[in-house]
Design an enzyme around this catalytic site. Structure first.
Site, PDB file in Angstrom:
ATOM      1  N   GLU A 134       1.810  -0.405  -5.093  1.00  0.00           N
ATOM      2  CA  GLU A 134       0.873   0.660  -5.420  1.00  0.00           C
ATOM      3  C   GLU A 134       1.754   1.908  -5.574  1.00  0.00           C
ATOM      4  O   GLU A 134       2.201   2.469  -4.570  1.00  0.00           O
ATOM      5  CB  GLU A 134      -0.154   0.851  -4.310  1.00  0.00           C
ATOM      6  CG  GLU A 134      -1.178   1.927  -4.655  1.00  0.00           C
ATOM      7  CD  GLU A 134      -2.153   2.209  -3.513  1.00  0.00           C
ATOM      8  OE1 GLU A 134      -3.342   2.470  -3.804  1.00  0.00           O
ATOM      9  OE2 GLU A 134      -1.726   2.189  -2.341  1.00  0.00           O
ATOM     10  N   ASP A 191       0.837  -1.188   0.000  1.00  0.00           N
ATOM     11  CA  ASP A 191       0.000   0.000   0.000  1.00  0.00           C
ATOM     12  C   ASP A 191       0.881   1.251   0.000  1.00  0.00           C
ATOM     13  O   ASP A 191       1.863   1.336   0.742  1.00  0.00           O
ATOM     14  CB  ASP A 191      -0.891  -0.029   1.246  1.00  0.00           C
ATOM     15  CG  ASP A 191      -1.784   1.179   1.355  1.00  0.00           C
ATOM     16  OD1 ASP A 191      -2.659   1.347   0.486  1.00  0.00           O
ATOM     17  OD2 ASP A 191      -1.616   1.954   2.315  1.00  0.00           O
TER      18      ASP A 191
END
Length: 692
Positions: free
Chosen positions: A378, A341
């Site tokens: 990401e 993330d």
């Protein structure tokens, strides 16, 4: 109960036949106390000072202590927020290396290191004991090494992004007592569904222990997505029954037995402690200035994540914690990969700038355990210069949001042929550097953050009022279309048009070069009622509605993955650059207009997008060769006629007629329906072989 000098080599609680060794890193502490609790975590039974401090690691050994012991820490040191120190021994702290946590987090002002409402704000000092309100750590014995997973190559990978609870909370075939749990996720009905779909890897939203934000609890909501971690080793207890560690390992084993890898979405960019006004639960009270990136004044937190704080991966001990956590999940749980993330945050150095050679990325790449699992970035955060798509080093794959946006625009009718062409052949202009492969691009139409596919064809505006933020949260531009009616419709024409658009988009995704990722529920037509930021919706909004599943759409997706699996030309490792193949003098990629001619400059950006064809062969740069060829036709406009390339072609798929069987197509031209995708494969191709 007594304590003697311990060993600093292994952080956390390490069990041996004689007892348990405890070790905790805190470079600026003056004293560390180990607090032992009753099995239910309610009563503090002993408080022992760790007697050893070596290189900032405090340690002690408790003879006779067994697995199952419940504990926490109190760390003494200066309370000097303006110097970056927020030690407060009145606050019980969770061991960052805890393998299991027990008890809920109960929001109370006593969790704060400062007095809430005090005129001096976070510079004040709170003396209340937080122990009654904090989850406690549990001593756990080490598990035997996990067996290796399927180790699917990237070019065979089809990812399915799912939520442990949302996948099964409403699944009628999953036993009621298992719904919403690790065991329920790995139950036979779910596995059968994934196998039928052709899924090779399930990517789970965070399962590290996390908290429910205070402002959500006040509104009767919960943190559904899980992006507020309070520990990086312990599985989230709310998805467990009685033994979360064993249950999540058994879940992984069941997926592996079905040939499915398990990828975890992990959050090492921030913790759930928020900014200086947040609670003191772990890192802040253990050694604030070591674990967090602070502003120059020392009092405030750098917030490249948008969550209030940023963990300091430049510090060797925070970096070690992250690596130890990742290795633990691979070696003892059996995890096959990780999606990071806000990975741009993890690649920021001491000065805050992004670098592909940052310590975190470099350490991952050289680690003998982690370098062999799937790593997905990401590639952005909300900090300065935070959008870094295409800049992560091998072996990282990356979420490609430009694929999502380009494909949505194309099928909505306001994109361009040029943009679509770049996306469906792997986004080479972004990723074809440093020897990276075409599988580097993780292509997706939708993900947990944003509209579901059903909502992409049903809503123009976001409908996030249930989140309690006045519809201000979430993206305002979703590149979506409602076909004239906002939300659900009983109009047969609108329903049919939406279904056709979904099939065309799914065909585009699963027939593109790169690694496809499907959002759980898109294959059954699940809607979140237009909520594009459902992070707090732990309810029917996000739980998949299996009772309303579209069986025809499920069958269509299964057919697409079967075609991708059967024809390697659709999932190549090397990029296609219209290179001339030495063996037969043919180009590996040729673009076609409906007339059969190749597009020229103006054709790529002409208004009123219409049909585009892509003729694909084994890449000129590939180490193998074969005469296999595919012809992909994508038509976002009205009905048209497409002239096929020379040769004999077999029609394998027509998204406008999803039940039509495969058929030999000898004619020179094929009618193409509006909003549809067709796939042709060259008849009787020669087998693939190594290049001479």
């Amino acid at each position: 109960m007594h304590i003697r000098p311990g060993c600093a080599a292994a952080l956390g609680a390490t069990v041996s036949a004689e007892g348990v060794n405890f070790a905790l890193f805190s470079a600026h502490a003056t004293r560390v106390e180990l607090c032992l609790f009753s099995p239910n975590g309610q009563t503090e039974q002993a408080r022992l000072t760790l007697p050893e401090a070596e290189g900032g690691i405090w340690s002690g050994f408790v003879p006779g202590l067994k697995p199952g012991a419940v504990y926490g820490y109190r760390v003494h040191g200066p309370y000097e927020p303006e110097a970056g120190h927020r030690f407060n021994p009145n606050k019980l702290l969770i061991d960052p290396y805890a393998r299991q946590v027990v008890g809920p987090l109960v929001w109370d002002d006593a969790l704060m290191g400062h007095e809430v409402g005090h005129p001096r704000g976070d510079l004040s000092f709170d003396t209340r004991d937080s122990a009654p309100f904090v989850p406690k750590a549990v001593v756990c014995a080490a598990l035997p090494p996990a067996a290796p997973g399927p180790r699917r190559p990237w070019d065979e990978t089809v990812i399915y992004e799912a939520h442990v609870k949302g996948m099964t909370a409403r699944h009628p075939a999953v036993p009621r007592g298992l719904r919403g749990t690790y065991q329920g996720l790995a139950s036979q009905p779910v596995i059968d569904h994934l196998v039928r779909l052709g899924i090779t890897a399930i990517e789970l939203l965070p399962v590290h222990a996390f908290l429910d934000d205070r402002f959500l609890v006040a509104q009767g909501l919960r943190n559904y997505w899980g992006y507020q971690p309070i520990g990086f080793f312990a599985p989230e207890p709310r998805y467990g029954l009685s033994a979360p560690i064993l249950e999540i390992r058994q879940m992984v084993e069941r997926f592996h037995a079905a040939g499915i890898e398990v990828i975890l979405d992990v959050v090492f960019n921030h913790s759930g402690e928020s900014d200086e006004t947040g609670p003191t639960l772990a890192f802040r009270g253990i050694d604030n200035s070591s674990y967090y990136r602070l502003t120059e004044d020392g009092r405030h937190y750098i917030n490249d994540t948008g969550t209030g704080n940023t963990l300091n991966l430049s510090h060797p001990m925070m970096l070690r914690l992250a690596m130890d956590s990742l290795r633990y999940w691979v070696e003892q749980i059996g995890i096959d990969g990780f999606r990071f993330d806000l990975a741009a945050t993890l690649a920021r150095g001491k000065r805050g700038g992004f670098s592909p050679r940052a310590a975190f990325l470099s350490t991952l790449r050289q680690d003998p355990v982690l370098a062999r699992v799937k790593l997905i970035a990401e590639p952005w955060d909300v900090g300065p210069g935070g959008y870094r798509l295409g800049e992560f080093p091998p072996p990282f794959a990356e979420w490609n949001d430009r694929y999502r946006d380009g494909v949505r625009r194309f099928w909505r009718g306001d994109g361009s042929r040029a943009e679509l062409a770049r996306r469906i052949v792997g986004s080479a202009e972004i990723f074809d550097v440093s020897g990276r492969l075409a599988t580097t691009s993780v292509n997706f139409l939708s993900a947990h953050d944003g509209f579901t596919l059903q909502d992409v064809v049903s809503f123009v505006k976001k409908h996030n009022l249930p989140n309690g933020e006045g519809n201000r949260d979430g993206h305002s531009e979703n590149l979506s279309d409602n076909f004239g009616i906002e939300g659900p419709s009983d109009d047969p024409a609108i329903t049919a048009a939406r279904a056709a658009r979904k099939r065309a988009m799914l065909a585009t995704l699963l027939l593109s070069q790169g690694t496809p990722m499907l959002l759980a529920g898109d294959e059954i037509g699940h809607s979140q009622r237009g909520n594009n930021n459902a992070y707090a919706q732990d309810n029917d909004t996000t739980w998949l509605d299996w009772a309303a599943a579209d069986p025809d759409l499920v069958a269509f997706v299964a057919r697409l993955t079967a075609l991708r699996r059967a024809h390697p030309v659709l999932r190549q490792r090397r990029f296609l650059h219209s290179g001339l193949r030495a063996e037969d003098g043919l180009r590996d990629l040729v673009w076609r207009l409906p007339s059969g001619e190749e597009p020229k400059g103006p054709d790529w950006h002409a208004p009123g997008i219409c049909c585009l064809g892509a003729e694909l062969r084994v890449a000129a740069a590939a180490p193998c060769w074969g005469a296999a060829a595919a012809f992909l036709v994508l038509n976002p406009g009205g009905p048209t006629i497409m002239r096929l390339p020379e040769g004999r072609w077999r029609m394998m798929l027509d998204s406008a007629d999803p039940l039509a069987p495969e058929a030999e197509f000898a004619a020179a031209e094929t009618p193409v329906a509006a909003q549809s995708v067709q796939l042709f494969i060259a008849a009787a191709p020669e087998p693939v072989q190594e290049r001479p």
